[in-house]
Design a protein around this motif. Structure first.
Motif, short mmCIF file in Angstrom:
data_model
loop_
_atom_site.label_atom_id
_atom_site.label_comp_id
_atom_site.label_asym_id
_atom_site.label_seq_id
_atom_site.Cartn_x
_atom_site.Cartn_y
_atom_site.Cartn_z
N LYS A 326 0.73 -1.45 0.03
CA LYS A 326 0.43 0.16 0.27
C LYS A 326 0.73 1.16 -0.11
O LYS A 326 0.88 2.02 -0.44
CB LYS A 326 -0.64 -0.16 0.77
CG LYS A 326 -1.79 -1.34 0.76
CD LYS A 326 -2.94 -1.10 2.09
CE LYS A 326 -3.27 0.27 3.05
NZ LYS A 326 -4.34 0.43 3.87
N PRO A 330 2.32 2.78 -4.84
CA PRO A 330 1.79 4.11 -5.20
C PRO A 330 2.35 5.03 -5.56
O PRO A 330 2.97 5.69 -6.90
CB PRO A 330 1.01 4.76 -3.67
CG PRO A 330 0.46 3.76 -3.87
CD PRO A 330 1.04 2.80 -3.39
N LYS A 341 -5.71 4.36 -9.63
CA LYS A 341 -7.30 3.98 -8.42
C LYS A 341 -7.03 3.47 -7.68
O LYS A 341 -6.80 2.71 -8.26
CB LYS A 341 -8.29 4.64 -9.12
CG LYS A 341 -8.49 3.13 -10.14
CD LYS A 341 -10.08 3.79 -11.00
CE LYS A 341 -10.21 2.15 -11.36
NZ LYS A 341 -11.67 2.02 -12.80
N SER A 342 -8.10 3.15 -7.04
CA SER A 342 -8.11 2.45 -5.77
C SER A 342 -9.51 2.28 -5.36
O SER A 342 -10.00 3.04 -5.15
CB SER A 342 -7.27 2.73 -3.98
OG SER A 342 -7.21 2.28 -3.43
N SER A 343 -10.20 0.73 -5.33
CA SER A 343 -11.03 0.53 -5.08
C SER A 343 -11.89 0.86 -3.82
O SER A 343 -12.71 1.22 -2.97
CB SER A 343 -11.85 -0.60 -5.83
OG SER A 343 -11.17 -0.26 -7.35
N TYR A 345 -8.42 -0.05 -1.18
CA TYR A 345 -7.35 -0.26 -0.06
C TYR A 345 -6.81 1.52 0.23
O TYR A 345 -6.50 1.40 1.39
CB TYR A 345 -6.65 -1.17 -0.55
CG TYR A 345 -7.18 -2.35 -0.22
CD1 TYR A 345 -7.37 -3.53 0.22
CD2 TYR A 345 -6.47 -3.37 -1.89
CE1 TYR A 345 -7.31 -4.42 -0.19
CE2 TYR A 345 -5.98 -4.75 -1.63
CZ TYR A 345 -6.63 -5.63 -0.85
OH TYR A 345 -7.61 -6.69 -0.62
N ILE A 346 -7.18 1.61 -0.51
CA ILE A 346 -6.39 3.61 -0.47
C ILE A 346 -7.42 4.10 -0.72
O ILE A 346 -7.65 4.55 -1.62
CB ILE A 346 -5.07 4.15 -1.25
CG1 ILE A 346 -3.85 2.55 -1.17
CG2 ILE A 346 -3.91 4.83 -0.91
CD1 ILE A 346 -3.19 3.01 -1.99
N ASP A 380 -6.18 -0.54 -11.31
CA ASP A 380 -6.46 -0.30 -9.68
C ASP A 380 -5.01 -1.04 -9.22
O ASP A 380 -4.42 -1.90 -9.55
CB ASP A 380 -8.12 -1.10 -10.38
CG ASP A 380 -8.51 -1.56 -8.27
OD1 ASP A 380 -8.21 -0.41 -7.83
OD2 ASP A 380 -9.19 -0.99 -8.35
N VAL A 381 -5.13 -0.02 -8.34
CA VAL A 381 -3.64 -0.42 -7.48
C VAL A 381 -4.23 -1.53 -6.52
O VAL A 381 -2.97 -1.91 -5.96
CB VAL A 381 -2.64 1.21 -6.69
CG1 VAL A 381 -3.72 1.58 -5.55
CG2 VAL A 381 -1.31 0.45 -6.30
N ASP A 382 -5.54 -1.51 -6.21
CA ASP A 382 -5.34 -3.10 -5.69
C ASP A 382 -5.20 -3.89 -6.10
O ASP A 382 -5.09 -5.05 -5.17
CB ASP A 382 -7.18 -2.97 -5.10
CG ASP A 382 -7.68 -1.53 -4.61
OD1 ASP A 382 -6.83 -0.78 -4.27
OD2 ASP A 382 -9.08 -1.18 -3.64
#
Length: 410
Positions: A326, A330, A341-343, A345-346, A380-382
């Motif tokens: 996390k 990023p 983007k983050s759905s 987690y962030i 999506d970085v998740d």
């Protein structure tokens, strides 16, 4: 075991997979499959509704509980917790194969689900029983094929194969018959249970069993070569990292987002973590010569101590991997100029905020210019966070935890 040389087949395999990803995107392969198969499946699901209602006439609270518990015992979360025990009990080869087979089954099943995007039975008139949060998430996925049926065929079938190959010389014909009967009974009960609970139609279950048989037959042909590659191959970790990365992009896009991609990402991470850990520590912890449970060197009491020490360790490793990912992902994406983007987690990560920050960055390096030339898309970085946290969990189960066992003299 890890060598600097790279066998030719590895880059060829990765380039071919990359070519498939690009070609499938340009040709709209997922849309072509969906437009051909989905209408046929929908008609079968609708025509199966009377059969589901007939089975659900047997409604009883005890049957609800029985089938809910049974399906929970063959679910992905159960296998995630069960697989480390195979490594810690001395059955490392079985643990390796079951982990990779589970990842393969999960990828095949969920890819087909999202490619076809066929609905589950309509509720109502069908009564859907979702006793747990996991089942509620499962109900959000598409229907065909039944992942429970597919996974049960593959994993119980492979477990039977392993038992027969390892202990078959000690078993008589009656014991072998009991083994096959148990596998058939489990597959039958799980399949009926999915229909009874209103989670799947008959066509979903048949497709799951059929695909499970095909996947198991394929796996029995290649599992030896895969195991040899993991334990003594060249460039294993790097190749598996590239394969995992490309498989994330090879996954089809469903009509509506579902949890299937999240499950797939998690188990791809588990497979990568297990492979990388085993490749580094095979000779120390994972050969066929390590003590197995119920032997004088590994009693049930010692194995219980391993569980008490191992489970908290892998959970801490998962938490730390997630926290590190996390923070780190990023930063890397921001440095490279990758829009993210983050759905979930962030929560503070906003696509609009990121785009603004990116436009304010006046100095753009060569790598950033290269990445900016790619098709514009917000990632999506998740996905990366989920991959890394489960990779950390699996790595700790096969690498870190065995080190702890040696320190504790377990």
């Amino acid at each position: 075991m890890e060598s600097g040389s790279i066998p030719l087949w590895q880059p060829l395999c990765l380039f071919n997979l990359l070519g498939f990803v690009v070609a499938a995107s340009l040709l709209g392969l997922t849309r072509m499959i969906r437009s051909t198969v989905q209408p046929w499946v929908i008609r079968r699901v609708e025509s199966n509704t009377p059969l589901i209602l007939q089975i659900q006439k047997l409604h009883h609270k005890y049957l609800d509980s029985f089938f809910s518990v049974l399906c929970r015992l063959v679910s992905v979360p159960f296998y995630t917790g069960f697989l480390p025990l195979l490594f810690w009990s001395g059955h490392s080869r079985l643990g390796r194969q079951m982990t990779l087979l589970m990842a393969f089954c999960d990828y095949v099943g969920n890819s087909i689900k999202d490619a076809v995007s066929a609905p589950r039975p309509s509720c109502p008139p069908v009564r859907r029983v979702t006793a747990t949060e996991d089942e509620e998430d499962n109900a959000m996925e598409y229907g065909l094929p039944s992942s429970h049926a597919l996974n049960t065929v593959c994993l119980s079938g492979y477990l039977l194969h392993y038992v027969l190959k390892t202990y078959g010389h000690e078993m008589d014909g009656f014991s072998v018959l009991i083994g096959f009967s148990l596998v058939f009974s489990l597959v039958f009960l799980v399949s009926i249970g999915r229909i009874y609970l209103g989670m799947h139609s008959f066509i979903d279950v048949v497709a799951g069993i059929t695909m499970g048989i095909l996947v198991l037959a394929f796996w029995l042909m290649v599992h030896g070569k895969i195991d040899n590659f993991i334990t003594s191959g060249q460039n294993v970790t790097s190749f598996w990292a590239g394969l995992s990365f490309l498989l994330l992009f090879a996954y089809p896009t469903p009509e509506v987002p579902t949890p299937s991609f999240e499950y797939h990402t998690s188990f791809i991470g588990v497979a990568f973590g297990a492979v990388s850990g085993i490749q580094q520590t095979y000779m120390m912890f994972h050969t066929e010569d390590v003590p197995r449970i119920f032997s004088p060197e590994l009693s049930l009491l010692v194995f219980s101590g391993r569980i008490l020490a191992g489970i908290p360790t892998i959970l801490v490793a998962k938490f730390c991997s997630k926290a590190l990912a996390k923070w780190l992902l990023p930063v890397i994406c921001n440095t490279l100029g990758i829009p993210i983007k983050s759905s979930c987690y962030i929560t503070a990560l906003k696509e609009s905020d990121y785009s603004k920050n990116k436009s304010d960055n006046k100095q753009i390096g060569y790598l950033q210019r290269t990445i900016s030339s790619l098709p514009h898309k917000t990632y999506d970085v998740d996905t990366g966070i989920r991959f890394l946290q489960y990779a950390g969990l699996a790595w700790s189960a096969v690498d870190l935890v065995p080190y702890i066992f040696t320190l504790l003299k377990f």
